[in-house]
Structure formats: C-alpha cells, structure tokens
Design a protein around this motif. Structure first.
Motif, PDB file in Angstrom:
ATOM      1  N   ALA A  90      57.304  43.183  40.955  1.00  0.00           N
ATOM      2  CA  ALA A  90      56.112  43.806  40.619  1.00  0.00           C
ATOM      3  C   ALA A  90      55.907  45.342  40.805  1.00  0.00           C
ATOM      4  CB  ALA A  90      55.000  43.256  41.543  1.00  0.00           C
ATOM      5  N   GLU A  91      56.760  45.957  41.873  1.00  0.00           N
ATOM      6  CA  GLU A  91      57.035  47.370  42.083  1.00  0.00           C
ATOM      7  C   GLU A  91      57.607  47.962  40.834  1.00  0.00           C
ATOM      8  OE1 GLU A  91      56.073  50.856  43.630  1.00  0.00           O
ATOM      9  OE2 GLU A  91      55.324  48.962  44.500  1.00  0.00           O
ATOM     10  N   ALA A  92      58.745  47.170  40.498  1.00  0.00           N
ATOM     11  CA  ALA A  92      59.498  47.955  39.325  1.00  0.00           C
ATOM     12  C   ALA A  92      58.813  48.102  38.046  1.00  0.00           C
ATOM     13  CB  ALA A  92      60.783  47.054  39.341  1.00  0.00           C
ATOM     14  N   GLN A  93      58.007  47.092  37.807  1.00  0.00           N
ATOM     15  CA  GLN A  93      56.950  46.745  36.620  1.00  0.00           C
ATOM     16  C   GLN A  93      56.276  47.882  36.487  1.00  0.00           C
ATOM     17  OE1 GLN A  93      55.839  42.729  36.381  1.00  0.00           O
ATOM     18  NE2 GLN A  93      57.587  41.796  35.732  1.00  0.00           N
ATOM     19  N   TYR A  94      55.471  48.156  37.738  1.00  0.00           N
ATOM     20  CA  TYR A  94      54.472  49.094  37.851  1.00  0.00           C
ATOM     21  C   TYR A  94      55.150  50.491  37.723  1.00  0.00           C
ATOM     22  CZ  TYR A  94      51.238  52.418  40.127  1.00  0.00           C
ATOM     23  OH  TYR A  94      50.268  53.512  40.098  1.00  0.00           O
ATOM     24  N   ALA A  95      56.356  50.737  38.277  1.00  0.00           N
ATOM     25  CA  ALA A  95      57.015  52.063  37.939  1.00  0.00           C
ATOM     26  C   ALA A  95      57.393  52.268  36.574  1.00  0.00           C
ATOM     27  CB  ALA A  95      58.336  52.325  38.907  1.00  0.00           C
ATOM     28  N   ASN A  96      57.773  51.290  35.917  1.00  0.00           N
ATOM     29  CA  ASN A  96      58.034  51.547  34.673  1.00  0.00           C
ATOM     30  C   ASN A  96      56.822  51.556  33.686  1.00  0.00           C
ATOM     31  OD1 ASN A  96      60.028  51.068  32.208  1.00  0.00           O
ATOM     32  ND2 ASN A  96      58.893  49.011  31.950  1.00  0.00           N
ATOM     33  N   ALA A  97      55.608  50.949  34.034  1.00  0.00           N
ATOM     34  CA  ALA A  97      54.583  50.870  33.173  1.00  0.00           C
ATOM     35  C   ALA A  97      54.088  52.557  33.413  1.00  0.00           C
ATOM     36  CB  ALA A  97      53.702  50.130  33.461  1.00  0.00           C
ATOM     37  N   LYS A  98      54.180  53.022  34.512  1.00  0.00           N
ATOM     38  CA  LYS A  98      53.611  54.253  34.986  1.00  0.00           C
ATOM     39  C   LYS A  98      54.423  55.539  34.083  1.00  0.00           C
ATOM     40  CE  LYS A  98      52.332  57.329  38.797  1.00  0.00           C
ATOM     41  NZ  LYS A  98      52.397  57.635  40.133  1.00  0.00           N
ATOM     42  N   VAL A  99      55.828  55.479  33.982  1.00  0.00           N
ATOM     43  CA  VAL A  99      56.530  56.137  33.177  1.00  0.00           C
ATOM     44  C   VAL A  99      56.350  56.098  31.922  1.00  0.00           C
ATOM     45  CG1 VAL A  99      58.939  56.975  32.434  1.00  0.00           C
ATOM     46  CG2 VAL A  99      58.377  56.349  34.943  1.00  0.00           C
ATOM     47  N   GLY A 100      56.176  54.746  31.233  1.00  0.00           N
ATOM     48  CA  GLY A 100      55.680  54.572  29.920  1.00  0.00           C
ATOM     49  C   GLY A 100      54.253  55.312  29.681  1.00  0.00           C
ATOM     50  N   PHE A 101      53.146  55.348  30.373  1.00  0.00           N
ATOM     51  CA  PHE A 101      52.103  55.460  30.281  1.00  0.00           C
ATOM     52  C   PHE A 101      52.154  57.299  30.159  1.00  0.00           C
ATOM     53  CE2 PHE A 101      48.265  57.710  32.147  1.00  0.00           C
ATOM     54  CZ  PHE A 101      47.367  57.254  31.137  1.00  0.00           C
ATOM     55  N   GLU A 102      52.768  57.939  31.011  1.00  0.00           N
ATOM     56  CA  GLU A 102      53.028  59.373  31.279  1.00  0.00           C
ATOM     57  C   GLU A 102      53.626  59.857  29.761  1.00  0.00           C
ATOM     58  OE1 GLU A 102      51.637  61.371  33.161  1.00  0.00           O
ATOM     59  OE2 GLU A 102      50.986  59.688  34.462  1.00  0.00           O
ATOM     60  N   ARG A 103      54.701  59.182  29.307  1.00  0.00           N
ATOM     61  CA  ARG A 103      55.360  59.342  28.165  1.00  0.00           C
ATOM     62  C   ARG A 103      54.503  59.256  27.052  1.00  0.00           C
ATOM     63  NH1 ARG A 103      59.102  55.793  28.404  1.00  0.00           N
ATOM     64  NH2 ARG A 103      60.512  57.010  29.459  1.00  0.00           N
ATOM     65  N   THR A 104      53.706  58.203  26.844  1.00  0.00           N
ATOM     66  CA  THR A 104      52.836  57.926  25.832  1.00  0.00           C
ATOM     67  C   THR A 104      51.641  58.879  25.658  1.00  0.00           C
ATOM     68  OG1 THR A 104      53.339  55.628  25.966  1.00  0.00           O
ATOM     69  CG2 THR A 104      51.156  56.430  24.689  1.00  0.00           C
ATOM     70  N   LYS A 105      51.164  59.421  27.158  1.00  0.00           N
ATOM     71  CA  LYS A 105      50.128  60.566  27.055  1.00  0.00           C
ATOM     72  C   LYS A 105      50.567  61.835  26.346  1.00  0.00           C
ATOM     73  CE  LYS A 105      47.261  62.233  30.400  1.00  0.00           C
ATOM     74  NZ  LYS A 105      46.586  62.532  31.778  1.00  0.00           N
ATOM     75  N   SER A 106      52.027  62.128  26.901  1.00  0.00           N
ATOM     76  CA  SER A 106      52.344  63.269  26.468  1.00  0.00           C
ATOM     77  C   SER A 106      52.688  63.319  24.904  1.00  0.00           C
ATOM     78  CB  SER A 106      53.954  63.652  27.169  1.00  0.00           C
ATOM     79  OG  SER A 106      54.428  64.674  26.515  1.00  0.00           O
ATOM     80  N   LEU A 107      53.110  62.363  24.133  1.00  0.00           N
ATOM     81  CA  LEU A 107      53.351  62.031  22.873  1.00  0.00           C
ATOM     82  C   LEU A 107      51.950  62.192  22.055  1.00  0.00           C
ATOM     83  CD1 LEU A 107      56.214  59.496  22.686  1.00  0.00           C
ATOM     84  CD2 LEU A 107      56.358  61.954  22.383  1.00  0.00           C
ATOM     85  N   VAL A 108      50.842  61.574  22.469  1.00  0.00           N
ATOM     86  CA  VAL A 108      49.793  61.621  22.022  1.00  0.00           C
ATOM     87  C   VAL A 108      49.220  63.145  21.853  1.00  0.00           C
ATOM     88  CG1 VAL A 108      47.250  60.876  22.117  1.00  0.00           C
ATOM     89  CG2 VAL A 108      49.075  59.169  22.643  1.00  0.00           C
ATOM     90  N   THR A 109      49.520  63.683  23.102  1.00  0.00           N
ATOM     91  CA  THR A 109      48.841  65.141  23.237  1.00  0.00           C
ATOM     92  C   THR A 109      49.626  66.056  22.211  1.00  0.00           C
ATOM     93  OG1 THR A 109      48.383  64.984  25.468  1.00  0.00           O
ATOM     94  CG2 THR A 109      48.590  67.278  24.694  1.00  0.00           C
TER      95      THR A 109
END
Length: 325
Positions: A90-109
């Motif tokens: 669950a910790e690994a999934q959270y870390a992966n989801a957090k990285v994905g969110f930051e990447r998507t946020k940058s691309l949306v910007t």
C-alpha cells in the motif's frame, strides 16, 4: 399438629443446665421485611471481550486469567507478516500515485493534458492514501492491547493458536462495578412495583449486602414468561462474575416471631431448638419453620411462644446434655 421426633435422636426429656452459661436469646415478635427470593448470577457492569481483527498465528501471550491490567497494556502479539507486506504494498502504491499526480499536474499546467486527467490522478492518490492508512491500521491490530483497566476473567487463546477476525482472545471486566441479574416470573411483576429495596445474599461467602439500585427490564421472555431484573451491587471484593447469589426483594413489613438460623438443629425435614425453661433446664423442642425473613433470621410458624428463651449455640447445648446423662 406438630410431628413427634424420631426416638433415638430427639429425646424430649428435660435435664438441668450445666454450670457454664449458654448464650440465649428471648424470642419476641418484631417487624421484619416481607420479601420474596429470586436466584441470580453476578455479572460485571463493565465487561469487554477482546477479539482478533487480523488473521495470524499467536506468537506471544503476555497476560492470563486473574491478572490485573491497565488500559493500553499489551496482552498478546499475532504474526503480522502478511499485514506488514500488505502495508508495504500500500505504501508503494501511494508513492506511485503521488508521483503520477505531480506529473499529471505539471502536464496540465503546460496544457499537454486535460483537467479531467488531473481529477483522475487526484482520485487515484486519495484512494492510495486510504489503502495505505487501512493497511497500517491492520498491521497495528496484530498487537492486542487492553481496552480498559480491569481484571482478565478468561483467556480464550493459547500460544500457537490460529487467530481469525472476530475470534475472542480475552474477556476483561472491572471488579469495582458488579450487578446481579434475576429472573422474575410474570405473577411477581405486580409486586415488583412496590419494591422499595432489596438485599442480596451470597450463600458461599456467608455475606449479605444492600442493593444500590433495582431495575426491571421492560421485556419478558416469550418462552419462559419471565422478566429480567438488574440489581446493582455496592463494592463486594469477594464477588466475581458468574457467582451464584440470591436476591430478596422487599415489598413491605410485618410482625413475625423469628429465631436465629444458627440456633436451629436440622435432621432431614425435622427442625428443633434448645429451649431454656424458667428453672434453668433445657429441652429440645421441634419447630415448624417458615421462610428466611432477614439476615440470619427464620420465621417460626409453630412450636414457640413469645417470651421463651432459646440457646443460640446448639452444639454446646447438646454437649452439656450428653455429659449430664
């Protein structure tokens, strides 16, 4: 008409009292409580059954029945390797989801992705965070702790047993708050409305206590047609949950002739007392007794008159009579 005593056991001859004085009481009618008895069991007001919340083998047992514990004390440890691995995943999934969110946020910007993609990434991150929290809680459930301060009444698992979610592990109760629960038949419920107080007898302990509170539960059992009555007890250090007790519900008072229970000799269905006559002689007299009407007092239906003296130590009286023969 009183039944005669069996010859050979109760001799009605009158003999002189020995020099050593015997303890005697004069029986007189006096006000006693009118009460009806009900058998009951002692139970704890505050009691908890601690159960397993994760599956695993019991690795360590740190408490046993009869032991006093405080809230938060460790009672048992369960093998939590599966829960630990689930927490790591669950910790690994959270870390992966957090990285994905930051990447998507940058691309949306940068206008390379739509706002809908950012919403999905945020939802994935929230889901991963919830899974991480649940996995962490599941891992902590492998350590069984006391939910309250009290005494362990029973331990339900041994070292090496397999614990499963919902399986009882310990029963804990607070010894300072006890009550008894009695079953009262329906025909007694009308009398229960006039109950002003109650006394509780512990026959094995030889102890009587006054009830703190009497509560009739507003339901009746459909099969037995009895209602439960809860009687709150004061502090009784010797009492434990599961112990037998007898409750006497007091409904009023009346004048009755009584004798101390310790003064009564019993042989089967025959009861008698030693009566001291006016010329200081003893005679063994058969009685017809009623119910227990107070603490150590029994109602006399026939065999004694007001003003007569009886011996409260029948063993000594019997020895004196035997030595006089």
């Amino acid at each position: 008409m009183l039944r005669p005593f069996l010859l050979g056991f109760f001799c009605l001859s009158t003999l002189a009292v020995a020099v050593e004085p015997l303890p005697v009481v004069t029986v007189q009618p006096h006000a006693v409580d009118l009460a009806f008895p009900a058998d009951s069991l002692v139970e704890a007001v505050q009691q908890a059954t601690v159960g397993a919340q994760v599956a695993g083998r019991v690795l360590e047992v740190k408490a046993d029945a009869g032991q006093a514990v405080r809230k938060g004390d460790v009672l048992m440890r369960i093998d939590a390797r599966e829960a630990a691995e689930a927490a790591r995943a669950a910790e690994a999934q959270y870390a992966n989801a957090k990285v994905g969110f930051e990447r998507t946020k940058s691309l949306v910007t940068q206008k390379f992705m739509s706002a809908a993609a950012l919403d999905k990434a945020r939802a994935d991150l929230d889901s991963a965070a919830a899974n991480r929290a649940a996995a962490g809680a599941g891992q902590s459930h492998a350590t069984i702790v006391a939910p309250m301060t009290g005494v362990i009444a029973r331990r339900h698992a041994e070292m090496g047993d397999m614990a499963t979610p919902g399986k009882p592990l310990f029963t804990i109760y607070q010894p300072g708050s006890l009550r008894v629960t009695a079953s009262v038949p329906q025909y007694r419920l009308k009398a229960m409305r006039t109950v002003a107080s109650a006394r509780v007898e512990f026959p094995e302990l030889g102890k009587w206590v006054d009830a703190v509170k009497v509560q009739v539960l507003p339901t009746a059992d459909a099969a037995t047609h009895v209602s439960l009555v809860r009687v709150t007890l004061p502090e009784v250090p010797e009492a434990t949950p599961g112990m037998f007790a007898r409750v006497y519900f007091v409904t009023g008072q009346a004048e009755k002739l009584t004798v101390p229970a310790v003064a009564v000799l019993r042989r089967g269905e025959v009861a008698a007392v030693y009566v001291q006559t006016a010329d200081n002689r003893l005679s063994l007299r058969q009685l017809r007794l009623g119910e227990l009407v107070g603490q150590g007092e029994i109602e006399v239906l026939a065999g004694l008159s007001a003003g007569e003296k009886i011996v409260t130590d029948p063993v000594r009286a019997g020895i004196q009579l035997k030595s006089a023969n």
